[in-house]
Scaffold this motif. Structure first.
Motif, mmCIF file in Angstrom:
data_model
loop_
_atom_site.group_PDB
_atom_site.id
_atom_site.type_symbol
_atom_site.label_atom_id
_atom_site.label_comp_id
_atom_site.label_asym_id
_atom_site.label_seq_id
_atom_site.Cartn_x
_atom_site.Cartn_y
_atom_site.Cartn_z
ATOM 1 N N LYS A 35 0.808 -1.091 -0.194
ATOM 2 C CA LYS A 35 0.014 -0.071 0.239
ATOM 3 C C LYS A 35 0.833 1.091 0.078
ATOM 4 O O LYS A 35 0.520 2.204 -0.721
ATOM 5 C CB LYS A 35 -1.013 0.137 1.232
ATOM 6 C CG LYS A 35 -1.797 1.279 1.157
ATOM 7 C CD LYS A 35 -2.987 1.177 2.610
ATOM 8 C CE LYS A 35 -3.838 2.283 2.214
ATOM 9 N NZ LYS A 35 -4.235 2.877 3.198
ATOM 10 N N GLU A 36 1.949 1.240 0.890
ATOM 11 C CA GLU A 36 2.815 2.525 0.890
ATOM 12 C C GLU A 36 3.488 2.589 -0.330
ATOM 13 O O GLU A 36 3.425 3.908 -0.781
ATOM 14 C CB GLU A 36 3.754 2.087 1.995
ATOM 15 C CG GLU A 36 3.434 2.219 3.374
ATOM 16 C CD GLU A 36 4.550 1.886 4.278
ATOM 17 O OE1 GLU A 36 4.308 2.220 5.477
ATOM 18 O OE2 GLU A 36 5.258 1.078 3.850
ATOM 19 N N TYR A 38 2.374 1.616 -3.363
ATOM 20 C CA TYR A 38 1.487 1.874 -4.464
ATOM 21 C C TYR A 38 0.988 3.548 -4.554
ATOM 22 O O TYR A 38 1.039 4.050 -5.273
ATOM 23 C CB TYR A 38 0.139 0.861 -4.415
ATOM 24 C CG TYR A 38 -0.656 1.236 -5.698
ATOM 25 C CD1 TYR A 38 -0.403 0.545 -6.839
ATOM 26 C CD2 TYR A 38 -1.797 1.897 -5.482
ATOM 27 C CE1 TYR A 38 -1.105 0.563 -8.030
ATOM 28 C CE2 TYR A 38 -2.587 2.123 -6.727
ATOM 29 C CZ TYR A 38 -2.075 1.507 -7.968
ATOM 30 O OH TYR A 38 -3.212 1.509 -9.012
ATOM 31 N N GLU A 39 1.018 4.027 -3.181
ATOM 32 C CA GLU A 39 0.612 5.283 -3.041
ATOM 33 C C GLU A 39 1.570 6.176 -3.389
ATOM 34 O O GLU A 39 1.338 7.322 -3.708
ATOM 35 C CB GLU A 39 0.288 5.638 -1.563
ATOM 36 C CG GLU A 39 -1.317 4.905 -1.113
ATOM 37 C CD GLU A 39 -1.702 4.893 0.361
ATOM 38 O OE1 GLU A 39 -0.932 5.342 1.073
ATOM 39 O OE2 GLU A 39 -2.900 4.581 0.660
ATOM 40 N N ASP A 42 1.652 6.268 -7.001
ATOM 41 C CA ASP A 42 0.606 6.912 -7.538
ATOM 42 C C ASP A 42 0.854 8.424 -7.254
ATOM 43 O O ASP A 42 0.209 9.362 -8.182
ATOM 44 C CB ASP A 42 -0.686 6.375 -6.823
ATOM 45 C CG ASP A 42 -2.018 6.900 -7.120
ATOM 46 O OD1 ASP A 42 -2.019 6.753 -8.631
ATOM 47 O OD2 ASP A 42 -2.787 7.183 -6.577
#
Length: 83
Positions: A35-36, A38-39, A42
């Motif tokens: 998640k880290e 990907y964010e 992103d």
């Protein structure tokens, strides 16, 4: 140098067909979660989506595919896909 600065530096060296795979792989090895990462990527995807440099934008998207698992299974950074 923090992760954001490392990505900026790596993007300056990007040519067509390259990815930031090795950099993302290193971040994962340092303990970054899916998640880290990907964010983080992103954020750069959004930044480069408006600057007109399609090569860098596409490299970021390719790297996000490795992070999210939308790639060949042996290239996925995370074996369990949570995104």
């Amino acid at each position: 140098m923090n992760r954001e600065q490392e990505i900026i530096s790596a993007l300056e060296l990007v040519e067509s067909g390259n990815s930031l795979y090795e950099l993302a792989l290193r971040f994962e090895g340092e303990g970054a979660t899916q998640k880290e990462l990907y964010e983080l990527f992103d954020f750069f995807r959004n930044k480069y989506s408006v600057d007109g440099d399609e090569v860098k934008y596409n490299v970021i998207l390719d790297t996000m595919d490795f992070i999210s698992g939308h790639c060949q299974p042996n290239k996925a950074l995370f074996k369990t896909i949570k995104i």
